[in-house]
Design a protein around this motif. Structure first.
Motif, PDB file in Angstrom:
ATOM      1  N   GLN A 247      36.450  51.373  28.185  1.00  0.00           N
ATOM      2  CA  GLN A 247      36.148  49.969  27.957  1.00  0.00           C
ATOM      3  C   GLN A 247      36.437  49.230  29.256  1.00  0.00           C
ATOM      4  N   LEU A 248      35.483  48.441  29.719  1.00  0.00           N
ATOM      5  CA  LEU A 248      35.643  47.694  30.961  1.00  0.00           C
ATOM      6  C   LEU A 248      35.755  46.209  30.666  1.00  0.00           C
ATOM      7  N   LEU A 249      36.888  45.620  31.047  1.00  0.00           N
ATOM      8  CA  LEU A 249      37.093  44.182  30.917  1.00  0.00           C
ATOM      9  C   LEU A 249      36.814  43.542  32.268  1.00  0.00           C
ATOM     10  N   ARG A 250      35.748  42.760  32.327  1.00  0.00           N
ATOM     11  CA  ARG A 250      35.403  42.026  33.546  1.00  0.00           C
ATOM     12  C   ARG A 250      36.111  40.673  33.492  1.00  0.00           C
ATOM     13  N   VAL A 251      36.942  40.410  34.462  1.00  0.00           N
ATOM     14  CA  VAL A 251      37.732  39.180  34.462  1.00  0.00           C
ATOM     15  C   VAL A 251      37.050  38.153  35.365  1.00  0.00           C
ATOM     16  N   THR A 252      36.435  37.181  34.752  1.00  0.00           N
ATOM     17  CA  THR A 252      35.667  36.174  35.479  1.00  0.00           C
ATOM     18  C   THR A 252      36.566  35.343  36.391  1.00  0.00           C
ATOM     19  N   GLY A 253      36.197  35.302  37.662  1.00  0.00           N
ATOM     20  CA  GLY A 253      36.922  34.489  38.629  1.00  0.00           C
ATOM     21  C   GLY A 253      38.127  35.147  39.260  1.00  0.00           C
ATOM     22  N   ALA A 254      38.492  36.327  38.816  1.00  0.00           N
ATOM     23  CA  ALA A 254      39.698  36.993  39.326  1.00  0.00           C
ATOM     24  C   ALA A 254      39.387  37.791  40.590  1.00  0.00           C
ATOM     25  N   GLY A 255      40.357  37.771  41.516  1.00  0.00           N
ATOM     26  CA  GLY A 255      40.257  38.580  42.713  1.00  0.00           C
ATOM     27  C   GLY A 255      41.055  39.858  42.551  1.00  0.00           C
ATOM     28  N   HIS A 256      41.588  40.344  43.663  1.00  0.00           N
ATOM     29  CA  HIS A 256      42.329  41.606  43.603  1.00  0.00           C
ATOM     30  C   HIS A 256      43.797  41.407  43.262  1.00  0.00           C
ATOM     31  N   SER A 257      44.424  40.438  43.895  1.00  0.00           N
ATOM     32  CA  SER A 257      45.876  40.280  43.753  1.00  0.00           C
ATOM     33  C   SER A 257      46.289  39.413  42.574  1.00  0.00           C
ATOM     34  N   ASP A 258      45.336  38.697  41.979  1.00  0.00           N
ATOM     35  CA  ASP A 258      45.705  37.758  40.917  1.00  0.00           C
ATOM     36  C   ASP A 258      45.156  38.131  39.546  1.00  0.00           C
ATOM     37  N   VAL A 259      44.489  39.278  39.433  1.00  0.00           N
ATOM     38  CA  VAL A 259      43.806  39.608  38.183  1.00  0.00           C
ATOM     39  C   VAL A 259      44.768  39.666  37.003  1.00  0.00           C
TER      40      VAL A 259
END
Length: 276
Positions: A247-259
């Motif tokens: 299952q892939l959760l795409r986190v809108t607006g998130a970068g690498h260090s803040d996801v």
């Protein structure tokens, strides 16, 4: 003739500089891949009364370990952190695990935090991960097991999950936050001028992914510029052809260090733990 000699000299000089740069990368790549912060031995990792810290002995080093213990523990969240900082940075925000009655186990790689020694090879990294897990495995026999990793730790987490699956101890959930298909593929994207043979830490997450069993959750920010979300998409496709349930959760607006700071991620974590 003079021009030909001059051109040959320039080409030779460029080649020498390139060879020196490649050689430097071969011998110094640990400094590029790993960004540890040391932690004084008398500085606590966490002051919460339900946590403890101690060391686990491995060949040539002592690894710093932190554990959250719940009285009514339903299982363990075994987490492998990223390439920077130390446990004081990563062993935080534990309330979600308390509410779900899950213990948390994390450790610092060699040279990170209070851990002694130095990282010398990918094989050593995998061996250390396995040694720490085996220290706790008996404690959580018959309970829920989540193997998780973030960034650098995702390749190590996938490797451990694949090993456990092959041994008939399939984790109840494998969670990979901001994973890479392989460190070699990522290096080819970021440093296309560097021969792939130079990388001594290929970390082939994709190869492990094909061997995973059980549920797998991938979490990735769609604005991640360090490890683009296509790495998770590639992993998800590969896992879908195997025996696990990705299952892939795409986190809108998130970068690498803040996801991990996004509410959607925290909600997904709480929901996943609650279903186990």
């Amino acid at each position: 003739m003079v021009y030909a000699i001059f051109t040959a000299s320039v080409v030779a000089a460029i080649g020498a500089v390139y060879a020196c740069a490649v050689g430097w990368l071969w011998f110094r790549q640990e400094r590029l891949l790993f960004e540890p912060d040391l932690l004084a031995h008398d500085e606590p990792i966490c002051a919460d009364p339900d946590t403890r810290e101690f060391f686990i002995e491995v060949p040539g080093a002592r690894l710093s370990v932190a554990q959250l213990r719940n009285e009514k523990s339903r299982g363990v969240f075994f987490f492998l952190h990223g390439n920077s900082g130390n446990l004081k940075k990563w062993f935080v925000e534990l309330d979600a695990f308390r509410k779900a009655n899950f213990d948390v186990v994390m450790f610092d790689y060699r040279g990170f935090g209070k851990s002694s020694g130095q990282i010398e090879s990918e094989e050593q990294l995998h061996a250390d991960v396995k040694a720490v897990w085996e220290h706790f495995a008996g404690m959580y026999e018959g309970k829920r097991v989540v193997i998780a990793g973030q960034s650098l730790g995702t390749g190590l987490a996938a490797g451990l999950s694949a090993q456990l699956s092959a041994a008939g101890r399939t984790p109840d959930l494998t969670m990979l936050v901001s994973p890479y298909s392989s460190m070699r593929a990522l290096a080819a994207e970021l440093y296309p001028w560097v021969p792939l043979q130079v990388l001594r830490y290929p970390l082939h997450t994709l190869e492990h992914a094909a061997k995973l069993l059980g549920p797998v959750m991938l979490i990735h920010g769609d604005k991640d510029e360090l490890i683009p979300i296509r790495h998770s998409e590639e992993l998800c496709t590969a896992m879908g052809k195997g025996k696990c349930k990705p299952q892939l959760l795409r986190v809108t607006g998130a970068g690498h260090s803040d996801v991990h700071l996004f509410p959607t991620v925290r909600k997904a974590l709480a929901s996943a733990l609650g279903r186990l």
